[in-house]
Scaffold this motif. Structure first.
Motif, short mmCIF file in Angstrom:
data_model
loop_
_atom_site.label_atom_id
_atom_site.label_comp_id
_atom_site.label_asym_id
_atom_site.label_seq_id
_atom_site.Cartn_x
_atom_site.Cartn_y
_atom_site.Cartn_z
N CYS A 63 52.19 50.05 -71.61
CA CYS A 63 52.32 49.24 -70.40
C CYS A 63 52.47 47.78 -70.81
CB CYS A 63 51.11 49.41 -69.48
SG CYS A 63 49.56 48.79 -70.19
N PRO A 103 55.85 48.33 -66.15
CA PRO A 103 55.81 49.61 -66.85
C PRO A 103 56.55 49.57 -68.18
CG PRO A 103 57.52 49.65 -65.18
CD PRO A 103 56.85 48.31 -65.07
N THR A 105 58.59 52.59 -69.81
CA THR A 105 59.01 53.92 -69.41
C THR A 105 58.86 54.92 -70.55
OG1 THR A 105 61.31 53.63 -70.08
CG2 THR A 105 60.70 52.88 -67.86
N SER A 107 61.03 56.87 -71.82
CA SER A 107 62.14 56.77 -72.77
C SER A 107 61.96 55.58 -73.70
CB SER A 107 63.47 56.64 -72.01
OG SER A 107 63.51 55.47 -71.23
N GLN A 108 61.33 54.51 -73.22
CA GLN A 108 61.12 53.33 -74.06
C GLN A 108 60.05 53.58 -75.11
OE1 GLN A 108 60.33 50.52 -70.88
NE2 GLN A 108 62.37 49.60 -71.06
#
Length: 298
Positions: A63, A103, A105, A107-108
């Motif tokens: 985060c 956020p 994500t 995928s990140q």
């Protein structure tokens, strides 16, 4: 008798002390004081001549502003620099608190973790927040979770009640990964959490006498882990996030401080609980520095 000026000095000093401690616990220790926590042990019945370095990352809780994709990528570089034989991820990739500025994500964070490299590979399990913060999985009462799909998409296997046999220097090693013990939130008031863990079924998949390393996000499973398992690696507790003189006032475990942090030996069975890297509920760490775990076996 205290004077008005003395009283104001006391109040001012107390305020500055509280502000300094708050800044340390929220900003300095969580962000700038990440350490490598090292353990070296030879579990009972460990094969002679087998040396294995395992590096573990636990409780990333991606985060902003605390655990960004860039910071995760930096932690990945630090883990690779330890020259591990094997890297394991111990769950809780998803943020576990509302106090965030943005956020990161799946995928990140998964893309950042894809940079992990070790000769024997990278293996992972899931944690409770990877389930709790997945509305689709909660409503369905089943996976695969978004976190699992993100990890598998970048080539990192996820073990949920499954095992993998590895080999180093002519010796076999089993890695057993347990499904989460707290996966589903209570359906109604008075209900308990539902887990998908199956320890007996997982260990039944082991087909020879090679040593076993068990990955279990929550350490509460440890009292039921048989001596057949050489080492159990867990996260989840964050060491209590606040730890003073070896004691944490709040630990998310029914055993309290018994399995809050560190190396525990019971009846010749070994457990190591990582203090993890991120935090949940509130963004505070005090006396529990974020850590990358390095375990040298043999």
């Amino acid at each position: 008798m205290i004077t008005r000026r003395g009283f104001l000095r006391f109040i001012g000093g107390s305020f500055l002390t509280a502000a300094a401690l708050g800044a340390y616990a929220v900003g300095l220790e969580p962000m700038l004081l990440t350490q490598v926590k090292r353990y070296a042990l030879t579990p009972p019945q460990w094969p002679g001549g087998l040396k294995l370095r395992v590096v573990a990352l636990a409780d990333i809780h991606a985060c902003r502003p605390w655990m960004t994709q860039e910071r995760i990528a930096s932690l990945v570089e630090d883990a690779n620099a330890l020259q591990p034989d094997l890297i394991v991820l111990l769950g809780d990739y998803i943020a576990g608190m509302p106090l965030v500025t943005g956020p990161v994500t799946p995928s990140q964070w998964a893309s950042a973790l894809s940079g992990l490299k070790a000769p024997l590979g990278v293996l992972s399990i899931l944690g409770n927040h990877d389930w709790w913060n997945d509305g689709f999985a909660q409503r369905a009462g089943a996976g695969p979770t978004i976190a699992r799909k993100a990890l598998e998409k970048v080539g990192i296997p996820v073990l949920e009640n499954d095992v993998v046999r590895l080999e180093k220097d002519g010796h076999g090693i089993w890695i057993a990964g347990l499904a989460d013990q707290l996966a589903l939130l209570p359906a109604k008031r008075g209900d308990g959490f539902k887990g998908f863990d199956d320890l007996d079924g997982t260990l039944a998949k082991i087909s020879d006498s090679a040593p076993v390393i068990l990955l279990a996000h929550e350490p509460d499973i440890f009292p039921t882990v048989p001596g057949r398992v050489s080492l159990t690696l867990s996260g989840h507790t964050h060491g209590g996030q606040v730890r003073l003189f070896g004691y944490s006032p709040v630990v998310p475990s029914r055993f309290g401080n018994r399995y809050a942090y560190g190396h525990v030996v019971e009846n010749d069975r070994n457990l190591i609980v990582s203090g993890g890297l991120g935090f949940s509920i509130i963004p505070v760490r005090f006396g529990v520095r974020p850590e990358i775990l390095q375990v040298d076996l043999g």
